[in-house]
Structures are given as C-alpha cells and as structure tokens.
Design a protein around this motif. Structure first.
Motif, PDB file in Angstrom:
ATOM      1  N   ARG A 184      45.432  40.509  14.388  1.00  0.00           N
ATOM      2  CA  ARG A 184      44.259  41.575  14.461  1.00  0.00           C
ATOM      3  C   ARG A 184      42.919  40.880  14.779  1.00  0.00           C
ATOM      4  N   LEU A 185      42.735  39.622  14.298  1.00  0.00           N
ATOM      5  CA  LEU A 185      41.435  39.149  14.710  1.00  0.00           C
ATOM      6  C   LEU A 185      41.225  38.947  16.077  1.00  0.00           C
ATOM      7  N   GLU A 186      42.452  38.412  16.691  1.00  0.00           N
ATOM      8  CA  GLU A 186      42.459  37.861  17.973  1.00  0.00           C
ATOM      9  C   GLU A 186      42.325  39.201  18.858  1.00  0.00           C
ATOM     10  N   HIS A 187      43.022  40.401  18.599  1.00  0.00           N
ATOM     11  CA  HIS A 187      42.951  41.476  19.139  1.00  0.00           C
ATOM     12  C   HIS A 187      41.368  42.163  19.356  1.00  0.00           C
ATOM     13  N   GLU A 188      40.827  42.083  18.145  1.00  0.00           N
ATOM     14  CA  GLU A 188      39.488  42.476  17.894  1.00  0.00           C
ATOM     15  C   GLU A 188      38.410  41.523  18.441  1.00  0.00           C
TER      16      GLU A 188
END
Length: 79
Positions: A16-20
């Motif tokens: 999720r952090l990478e996608h953000e």
C-alpha cells in the motif's frame, strides 16, 4: 486478553505504501509538466503549499522538476 489479528499484514502495508508513493510521484510529475516546472504553480495545482511540495520532493527523492534523482527515497513516513 488476546490481541486481535492485524488488519493488514506487513506485506500488505508495504504494498500500500509503495502504491501511494507511485501515485503521488506520478501526480507530482504531471503537475510539474502542467506548470512548466514552476514549483509554486505545481504546488497550487496539487492543492499544497510550496513547502509541503518540497517535503514530498525530498521524501520521494525527486528533483526540482519532479523527476527521480536516483537517490533512495526517505523511509521516514512522518514527512
């Protein structure tokens, strides 16, 4: 008392952090393109202060045009 199971696994959170990061980076780059590399205008297009945009450039290791510098992004998620 038993602790409840975590809502997200560590792998889910990392994804999720990478996608953000990818989404924010893409939007920053598009704003710089639309603003013809004018940092104040790019910040305005993003609804950020110029200072907040600079923090994101630092956080994601982007140059003054919103492009990757090649340096690793900062891991500190507080910025």
């Amino acid at each position: 008392m038993d602790m409840p199971a975590p809502i997200f696994s560590a792998a889910d959170l990392k994804a999720r952090l990478e996608h953000e990061r990818e989404l924010e980076t893409r939007e920053i780059q598009k704003s710089f393109d639309r603003a013809q590399s004018n940092k104040s205008r790019a910040a305005e297009l993003l609804g950020l202060s110029r200072f907040a945009l600079q923090r994101k450039l630092d956080k994601y290791a982007l140059d003054a045009d919103g492009r990757p510098t090649g340096a690793p992004p900062k891991l500190d998620e507080t910025s």
